[in-house]
Design an enzyme around this catalytic site. Structure first.
Site, PDB file in Angstrom:
ATOM      1  N   TYR A  59       0.849  -1.200   0.000  1.00  0.00           N
ATOM      2  CA  TYR A  59       0.000   0.000   0.000  1.00  0.00           C
ATOM      3  C   TYR A  59       0.877   1.240   0.000  1.00  0.00           C
ATOM      4  CZ  TYR A  59      -3.546  -3.406   1.471  1.00  0.00           C
ATOM      5  OH  TYR A  59      -4.377  -4.500   1.568  1.00  0.00           O
ATOM      6  N   HIS A 122       0.185 -11.928   1.011  1.00  0.00           N
ATOM      7  CA  HIS A 122      -0.753 -11.049   0.313  1.00  0.00           C
ATOM      8  C   HIS A 122      -1.403 -11.756  -0.880  1.00  0.00           C
ATOM      9  CE1 HIS A 122      -1.415  -6.445  -0.318  1.00  0.00           C
ATOM     10  NE2 HIS A 122      -2.511  -7.128  -0.538  1.00  0.00           N
ATOM     11  N   PRO A 202     -15.577  -4.843   2.335  1.00  0.00           N
ATOM     12  CA  PRO A 202     -16.913  -5.223   2.824  1.00  0.00           C
ATOM     13  C   PRO A 202     -18.012  -4.269   2.368  1.00  0.00           C
ATOM     14  CG  PRO A 202     -15.644  -4.220   4.601  1.00  0.00           C
ATOM     15  CD  PRO A 202     -14.701  -4.412   3.446  1.00  0.00           C
ATOM     16  N   LEU A 203     -17.621  -3.069   1.931  1.00  0.00           N
ATOM     17  CA  LEU A 203     -18.594  -2.102   1.407  1.00  0.00           C
ATOM     18  C   LEU A 203     -18.512  -2.017  -0.117  1.00  0.00           C
ATOM     19  CD1 LEU A 203     -18.208   0.639   4.161  1.00  0.00           C
ATOM     20  CD2 LEU A 203     -20.016  -1.085   3.930  1.00  0.00           C
ATOM     21  N   PHE A 207     -19.103   1.127  -3.186  1.00  0.00           N
ATOM     22  CA  PHE A 207     -20.377   1.142  -3.909  1.00  0.00           C
ATOM     23  C   PHE A 207     -21.571   0.968  -2.975  1.00  0.00           C
ATOM     24  CE2 PHE A 207     -23.821  -0.777  -6.403  1.00  0.00           C
ATOM     25  CZ  PHE A 207     -23.929   0.142  -7.442  1.00  0.00           C
TER      26      PHE A 207
END
Length: 327
Positions: A59, A122, A202-203, A207
């Site tokens: 990241y 990962h 999870p979202l 969206f």
């Protein structure tokens, strides 16, 4: 309101029922935030009860671990830090034992700590047997450098092979109300073997919060969604019924679509701990309130019934990223 706690399977790792994905503060869905702002968001999340923070060397790359390390240094003993190795632009997918050790040492420095609570592979490295990977991780556990290990975007067979060498603490795959792939094989094997499950996205990469429309523009320089098939204007339009379903359920429950999407995951299994990406202080409260939204068996049936009528358009990731995933 006291944040509930959950155990990640049989690992003994106890974390807040909701974790925090820290990636978006540095990378992925827009420009990186100012360092001081990022520290403020992470520390505010902790003050409100979140104790489980997720990052990775990839990241940024590297910048997110530096930010997380700086933010959590004063409260290190009170939190659980998860990071990841083996997927970064300069080395690609790399889980060779010597590389795992190198990343562990570098991550420890960036995170300003002497141990990593949860160290994920990962992405599975097709050139290195998982047994060799886990053997190295087992050594790192015995040396006290990491406390537990996990696997990300992994399939059921690899989980079994890894677990036979040393218990897997957690699996982190993409999972949400509109991304249900783990339900067929991965969640059953986690339940059977006592492994925690940590849904990323999870979202629905934003969206399911209900703020994205066909007019939303994603900056290809800073936002991965610009290349995700599920975020073309056509797919967004076709997938709007998912948001409408969440809004309808939210109105019945005096909640928000975000809270329904997270409460749905929390209701699936007691060893599931979602890690929504949080990059603004104002999102923290909305996310945390999901832990107090009780969805009844009837609510869950209604959600499944409504989702079965919707043909979700677009792959969950672009082909390049999907090719690195087993599930």
């Amino acid at each position: 309101m006291e944040m509930q706690k959950r155990k990640l399977g049989n690992s003994g790792l106890e974390v807040s029922a909701l974790g925090m994905g820290c990636m978006n503060l540095s990378f992925g869905t827009g420009k990186a935030v100012d360092t001081n702002e990022g520290i403020h968001v992470i520390r505010t999340a902790f003050e409100k009860g979140i104790t489980f923070f997720d990052t990775a060397e990839a990241y940024g790359p590297l910048t997110n671990e530096l930010l997380v390390g700086e933010a959590l240094k004063p409260i290190r003993k009170e939190v659980i830090i998860a990071t990841k190795f083996g997927m970064i632009s300069d080395t690609g997918i790399n889980s060779r034992p010597e590389h795992i050790r190198k990343v562990a040492e570098e991550s420890l420095k960036r995170l300003r700590t002497d141990y990593i609570d949860l160290f994920y592979q990962h992405r599975v490295d097709p050139t290195v047997p998982i047994e060799d990977v886990v053997g190295t991780l087992k050594d790192l556990i015995q040396e006290g450098k990491i406390r537990h290990y996990g696997l990300s975007e992994v399939g059921a067979e690899t989980i079994r092979r890894a677990h036979a060498i040393h218990p897997v603490a957690a699996v982190q795959n993409q999972y949400s109300i509109w991304t249900r792939e783990p339900e067929s094989l991965v969640l059953p094997v986690c339940e059977e073997l006592g492994i925690g499950f940590v849904p990323w996205g999870p979202l629905g990469t934003g969206f399911l919060a209900g703020n994205i429309t066909t007019d939303t523009k994603f900056d290809s320089a800073t936002d991965l969604r610009a290349i995700f098939p599920r975020f073309t204007p056509e797919a967004i339009k076709a997938n709007m019924p998912v948001v409408e379903m969440l809004r309808n359920m939210a109105s019945k429950k005096n909640a928000t679509p975000v809270q329904i999407a997270l409460a749905w995951l929390l209701a699936q299994k007691p060893w599931i701990v979602p890690i929504p990406g949080i990059d603004k202080v104002e999102y923290i409260e909305d996310n945390i309130k999901s832990t107090n939204v009780a969805l009844t068996p009837e609510d869950l049936l209604e959600i499944d019934r409504e989702m079965s009528k919707i043909n979700v358009q677009g792959a969950r990731l672009n082909e390049g990223l999907l090719s690195m995933s087993e599930d």
